[in-house]
Motif scaffolding. Structure first.
Motif, short mmCIF file in Angstrom:
data_model
loop_
_atom_site.label_atom_id
_atom_site.label_comp_id
_atom_site.label_asym_id
_atom_site.label_seq_id
_atom_site.Cartn_x
_atom_site.Cartn_y
_atom_site.Cartn_z
N GLU A 1 44.96 -39.64 46.50
CA GLU A 1 45.39 -37.29 46.13
C GLU A 1 46.09 -37.57 44.54
O GLU A 1 45.54 -36.65 43.40
N GLN A 2 47.00 -38.15 43.86
CA GLN A 2 47.18 -38.32 42.58
C GLN A 2 46.09 -38.66 42.03
O GLN A 2 46.36 -38.94 40.43
N LEU A 3 45.53 -40.20 42.72
CA LEU A 3 44.04 -40.49 41.33
C LEU A 3 43.20 -39.52 41.34
O LEU A 3 42.84 -39.12 40.13
N ALA A 4 42.97 -38.59 41.93
CA ALA A 4 42.24 -37.23 41.97
C ALA A 4 42.44 -36.16 40.79
O ALA A 4 41.76 -36.05 39.82
N ARG A 5 44.34 -36.58 41.14
CA ARG A 5 44.51 -35.61 40.27
C ARG A 5 44.74 -36.55 39.03
O ARG A 5 44.61 -35.18 37.77
N LEU A 6 44.84 -36.75 38.62
CA LEU A 6 45.19 -37.90 37.55
C LEU A 6 43.57 -38.17 37.10
O LEU A 6 43.36 -38.11 35.12
N ALA A 7 42.26 -38.19 37.95
CA ALA A 7 41.20 -37.84 36.80
C ALA A 7 40.51 -36.49 36.67
O ALA A 7 40.17 -36.64 36.13
N GLU A 8 41.38 -35.67 37.80
CA GLU A 8 40.46 -34.31 36.85
C GLU A 8 41.59 -34.03 35.31
O GLU A 8 40.54 -33.43 35.05
N GLU A 9 42.68 -34.70 35.53
CA GLU A 9 43.75 -34.37 34.12
C GLU A 9 43.08 -35.00 32.92
O GLU A 9 42.53 -34.29 31.68
N ALA A 10 42.07 -36.23 33.63
CA ALA A 10 41.65 -37.22 32.25
C ALA A 10 40.57 -36.31 31.93
O ALA A 10 39.63 -35.80 31.12
N GLU A 11 39.75 -35.90 32.98
CA GLU A 11 37.87 -34.59 32.66
C GLU A 11 38.99 -34.00 31.85
O GLU A 11 38.12 -33.56 30.88
N ILE A 12 39.24 -32.99 32.20
CA ILE A 12 40.12 -31.94 30.95
C ILE A 12 40.68 -32.40 29.88
O ILE A 12 40.20 -31.73 28.83
N SER A 13 41.27 -33.31 29.66
CA SER A 13 42.00 -33.98 28.95
C SER A 13 40.09 -34.17 27.55
O SER A 13 40.29 -34.65 26.48
N GLY A 14 39.74 -34.99 27.88
CA GLY A 14 38.20 -35.44 27.37
C GLY A 14 37.49 -34.24 27.06
O GLY A 14 36.93 -34.43 26.20
N GLN A 15 37.83 -33.08 28.38
CA GLN A 15 36.69 -31.71 27.74
C GLN A 15 37.78 -31.24 26.42
O GLN A 15 36.79 -30.62 25.50
N ARG A 16 38.79 -31.05 27.31
CA ARG A 16 39.75 -30.66 25.17
C ARG A 16 39.57 -31.09 23.71
O ARG A 16 39.27 -30.90 22.82
N GLY A 18 37.03 -33.22 23.19
CA GLY A 18 35.45 -33.00 23.00
C GLY A 18 35.15 -31.59 22.37
O GLY A 18 34.59 -31.29 21.10
N ALA A 19 35.71 -29.78 22.63
CA ALA A 19 35.83 -28.99 22.34
C ALA A 19 36.98 -29.62 20.71
O ALA A 19 36.33 -28.68 19.41
N ALA A 20 37.62 -29.80 20.66
CA ALA A 20 38.66 -30.14 19.29
C ALA A 20 37.89 -31.24 18.58
O ALA A 20 37.77 -30.10 17.78
N GLU A 21 36.65 -31.89 18.76
CA GLU A 21 35.79 -32.37 18.19
C GLU A 21 34.86 -31.27 17.35
O GLU A 21 34.45 -32.08 16.14
N GLU A 22 34.23 -30.77 18.07
CA GLU A 22 33.32 -29.63 17.95
C GLU A 22 34.14 -28.89 16.47
O GLU A 22 33.16 -28.57 15.81
N GLN A 23 34.80 -28.40 17.03
CA GLN A 23 35.85 -27.41 16.13
C GLN A 23 35.89 -28.38 14.53
O GLN A 23 36.09 -27.32 13.89
N LEU A 24 36.40 -29.74 15.03
CA LEU A 24 36.54 -30.36 13.65
C LEU A 24 36.01 -30.15 12.97
O LEU A 24 35.38 -30.43 11.56
N ALA A 25 33.93 -30.49 13.59
CA ALA A 25 33.30 -31.06 12.85
C ALA A 25 32.52 -29.11 12.26
O ALA A 25 31.70 -29.67 11.05
N ARG A 26 32.84 -28.30 13.62
CA ARG A 26 32.32 -26.77 13.00
C ARG A 26 33.58 -26.64 11.20
O ARG A 26 33.12 -25.59 10.21
#
Length: 104
Positions: A1-16, A18-26
């Motif tokens: 369960e902790q691994l699933a939560r960490l994986a989900e947080e890692a995915e959210i961090s990755g999405q963030r 990616g969004a930050a990278e897009e914003q920087l590019a813009r």
């Protein structure tokens, strides 16, 4: 369960990330466009300054030409006044000569 939560947080961090990278590019693209606009504005200002300088030079030449023409006009008027005076004097002499001839 902790691994699933960490994986989900890692995915959210990755999405963030990616969004930050897009914003920087813009933002980088907007900065590039702003830089190009500033360069174009600078070129326009330089051209306008050059045109203003040329207009001032032309105005100076025109002013000098007008001053020269005014001087020439004054000299012409003085010559015409002198010629009119001479014509008047010659007319008076002709009249006196006519009278003298009439008496003779």
């Amino acid at each position: 369960e902790q691994l699933a939560r960490l994986a989900e947080e890692a995915e959210i961090s990755g999405q963030r990330a990616g969004a930050a990278e897009e914003q920087l590019a813009r933002l980088a693209k907007e900065a590039e466009i702003s830089g190009q606009s500033a360069g174009a504005a600078e070129a326009t200002l330089a051209r306008l300054a050059q045109e203003s300088k040329a207009n001032l030079e032309r105005a100076g030449v025109a002013e000098a030409t007008l001053a020269r023409l005014a001087d020439e006009s004054l000299r012409t008027l003085a010559s015409l006044a002198r010629l009119a005076q001479e014509a008047d004097t010659n007319g008076q002499r002709a009249g006196a000569a006519e009278e003298q001839l009439a008496r003779l």
